[in-house]
Design a protein around this motif. Structure first.
Motif, short mmCIF file in Angstrom:
data_model
loop_
_atom_site.label_atom_id
_atom_site.label_comp_id
_atom_site.label_asym_id
_atom_site.label_seq_id
_atom_site.Cartn_x
_atom_site.Cartn_y
_atom_site.Cartn_z
N GLY A 103 -14.99 -4.09 -6.90
CA GLY A 103 -14.58 -3.61 -5.59
C GLY A 103 -14.15 -4.74 -4.68
N GLN A 104 -13.79 -4.38 -3.47
CA GLN A 104 -13.31 -5.36 -2.50
C GLN A 104 -14.39 -6.36 -2.09
OE1 GLN A 104 -10.13 -5.83 -1.12
NE2 GLN A 104 -9.48 -4.46 -2.77
N ASP A 105 -15.66 -5.98 -2.22
CA ASP A 105 -16.74 -6.86 -1.82
C ASP A 105 -17.37 -7.61 -3.00
OD1 ASP A 105 -16.49 -6.14 0.88
OD2 ASP A 105 -17.79 -4.39 0.61
N ILE A 162 -9.21 -5.81 -16.16
CA ILE A 162 -9.86 -5.93 -14.86
C ILE A 162 -9.23 -4.91 -13.91
CG2 ILE A 162 -10.38 -7.38 -12.88
CD1 ILE A 162 -10.25 -9.80 -14.69
N GLY A 163 -10.05 -4.02 -13.38
CA GLY A 163 -9.62 -3.06 -12.38
C GLY A 163 -10.20 -3.41 -11.03
N LEU A 164 -9.45 -3.11 -9.98
CA LEU A 164 -9.90 -3.43 -8.62
C LEU A 164 -9.69 -2.23 -7.71
CD1 LEU A 164 -10.86 -5.49 -6.44
CD2 LEU A 164 -8.45 -6.16 -6.18
N SER A 165 -10.72 -1.82 -7.00
CA SER A 165 -10.60 -0.73 -6.03
C SER A 165 -9.78 -1.20 -4.83
CB SER A 165 -11.98 -0.28 -5.55
OG SER A 165 -12.72 0.27 -6.61
N THR A 166 -8.85 -0.36 -4.38
CA THR A 166 -8.05 -0.68 -3.19
C THR A 166 -7.99 0.54 -2.28
OG1 THR A 166 -5.91 0.02 -4.12
CG2 THR A 166 -6.62 -2.25 -4.55
N HIS A 167 -7.82 0.27 -0.98
CA HIS A 167 -7.84 1.34 0.01
C HIS A 167 -6.68 1.26 1.00
CE1 HIS A 167 -11.84 1.31 -1.67
NE2 HIS A 167 -12.11 0.16 -1.09
N SER A 168 -5.74 0.33 0.77
CA SER A 168 -4.64 0.16 1.71
C SER A 168 -3.48 -0.53 1.01
CB SER A 168 -5.08 -0.69 2.90
OG SER A 168 -5.30 -2.04 2.49
N PRO A 169 -2.26 -0.42 1.56
CA PRO A 169 -1.12 -1.13 0.98
C PRO A 169 -1.34 -2.64 0.88
CG PRO A 169 -0.35 0.56 2.49
CD PRO A 169 -1.84 0.51 2.64
N ALA A 170 -1.97 -3.22 1.89
CA ALA A 170 -2.22 -4.67 1.85
C ALA A 170 -3.15 -5.04 0.70
CB ALA A 170 -2.82 -5.14 3.18
N GLN A 171 -4.17 -4.22 0.48
CA GLN A 171 -5.09 -4.50 -0.63
C GLN A 171 -4.41 -4.30 -1.98
OE1 GLN A 171 -8.61 -2.11 0.00
NE2 GLN A 171 -9.34 -3.41 1.68
N ALA A 172 -3.51 -3.34 -2.07
CA ALA A 172 -2.78 -3.13 -3.32
C ALA A 172 -1.91 -4.34 -3.63
CB ALA A 172 -1.92 -1.87 -3.22
N ALA A 173 -1.20 -4.83 -2.64
CA ALA A 173 -0.35 -6.00 -2.84
C ALA A 173 -1.18 -7.22 -3.23
CB ALA A 173 0.45 -6.28 -1.57
N ALA A 174 -2.33 -7.38 -2.59
CA ALA A 174 -3.21 -8.51 -2.90
C ALA A 174 -3.77 -8.39 -4.31
CB ALA A 174 -4.34 -8.59 -1.88
N ALA A 175 -4.05 -7.16 -4.75
CA ALA A 175 -4.57 -6.94 -6.10
C ALA A 175 -3.55 -7.34 -7.15
CB ALA A 175 -4.96 -5.48 -6.27
N VAL A 176 -2.31 -6.98 -6.91
CA VAL A 176 -1.24 -7.36 -7.83
C VAL A 176 -1.12 -8.88 -7.89
CG1 VAL A 176 1.24 -7.26 -8.26
CG2 VAL A 176 0.03 -5.21 -7.50
N GLU A 177 -1.15 -9.51 -6.73
CA GLU A 177 -1.04 -10.96 -6.66
C GLU A 177 -2.21 -11.65 -7.36
OE1 GLU A 177 0.70 -14.60 -5.65
OE2 GLU A 177 1.53 -12.56 -5.47
N LEU A 199 -3.39 11.19 1.05
CA LEU A 199 -2.31 11.13 0.08
C LEU A 199 -1.22 10.13 0.46
CD1 LEU A 199 -2.07 14.96 -0.56
CD2 LEU A 199 -2.82 13.25 -2.23
N THR A 200 -1.21 9.70 1.70
CA THR A 200 -0.18 8.76 2.15
C THR A 200 -0.26 7.44 1.41
OG1 THR A 200 -0.20 9.77 4.35
CG2 THR A 200 0.82 7.61 4.15
N TYR A 201 -1.46 6.94 1.21
CA TYR A 201 -1.62 5.68 0.48
C TYR A 201 -1.21 5.85 -0.98
CZ TYR A 201 -3.79 1.65 -1.77
OH TYR A 201 -4.02 0.53 -2.54
N LEU A 202 -1.53 6.99 -1.56
CA LEU A 202 -1.09 7.28 -2.92
C LEU A 202 0.43 7.25 -3.00
CD1 LEU A 202 -1.55 8.21 -5.84
CD2 LEU A 202 -1.72 10.55 -4.98
N ASP A 203 1.10 7.87 -2.04
CA ASP A 203 2.56 7.86 -2.00
C ASP A 203 3.10 6.43 -1.98
OD1 ASP A 203 2.63 10.63 -1.94
OD2 ASP A 203 2.85 10.75 0.24
N HIS A 204 2.45 5.58 -1.19
CA HIS A 204 2.88 4.19 -1.09
C HIS A 204 2.80 3.49 -2.45
CE1 HIS A 204 3.19 -0.01 0.16
NE2 HIS A 204 2.12 -0.22 -0.58
N VAL A 205 1.67 3.64 -3.13
CA VAL A 205 1.49 2.97 -4.41
C VAL A 205 2.50 3.47 -5.43
CG1 VAL A 205 -0.10 2.60 -6.34
CG2 VAL A 205 -0.94 2.44 -3.99
#
Length: 209
Positions: A88-90, A107-122, A148-154
């Motif tokens: 997770g993030q913590d 390795i999987g990482l929980s994300t909750h926002s577009p910024a966290q998704a981008a950071a996970a990829v990086e 669902l908005t965050y899902l749409d973003h990903v």
């Protein structure tokens, strides 16, 4: 390295919601029903209890060719030679986890926002958890539902494999599928079913459209 891509249902354990059944019984039922991706997630058990359950589950999943992912505990995942670890993030940063587990473990990482998704990829995560899509009581330390908005973003902005998670049930799973989620995590909807095999078959009929 194996991948979560191609799995429709991401099964997650939760013994407290399993109608008195232990995780080994529930996971065996999941496997028998065709689930190919399972995460061991237990927050309240002692490490020794988790170790003993994971010993049995690692053998079950290995024999069945099922991907076995352990939540949070990097050392336990390494001891079990699990296929993956989900953090997770913590938790420890993904690059540090990679140094510990090597290149062959997912390795999987929980994300909750577009910024966290981008950071996970990086960071080099192999897949991300996207959610919680809906309100969930399965985890006691969960953040607010992201909707669902965050899902749409990903779906539109990221190419990394992902699993939609959080409060997903029989009545709303089709909404998640229609937004583009190919791998969907369910917890109580499966482990809390009287007949796990029938429940999974019903979910798959919904996912088939």
């Amino acid at each position: 390295m194996r991948s979560i891509s191609g799995a429709d249902i991401y099964g997650i354990t939760s013994e407290e919601h399993s109608l008195g059944r232990d995780n080994i019984t529930v996971v065996k039922a999941m496997i028998d029903a065709g689930i190919t991706l399972i995460q061991y997630r237990e927050k309240e058990k002692t490490m020794l209890e988790k170790y003993r359950q994971c010993e049995a589950l690692r053998q079950l999943t290995k024999d069945a060719g099922v991907i076995f992912i352990i939540n949070d505990h990097v050392g336990l995942a390494m001891a079990m030679e699990a296929d993956g670890i989900h953090v997770g993030q913590d938790d420890m940063p993904v690059p540090v986890v990679r140094q510990l587990v090597g290149e062959s473990m997912i390795i999987g990482l929980s994300t909750h926002s577009p910024a966290q998704a981008a950071a996970a990829v990086e960071s080099g995560a192999d897949y991300i958890g996207v959610g919680p899509i809906f309100t969930t009581q399965t985890k006691k330390d969960v953040c607010d539902a992201v909707g669902l908005t965050y899902l749409d973003h990903v779906v539109t902005a990221q190419k990394i494999p992902f699993v939609a998670i959080g409060g997903i049930k029989e009545h709303n799973i089709d909404d998640v599928r229609k937004r583009g989620a190919e791998t969907i995590a369910l917890v109580t909807e499966i482990v809390g079913a009287d007949n796990i095999s029938k429940q999974i078959a019903m979910i798959r009929r919904i996912l088939a459209g």
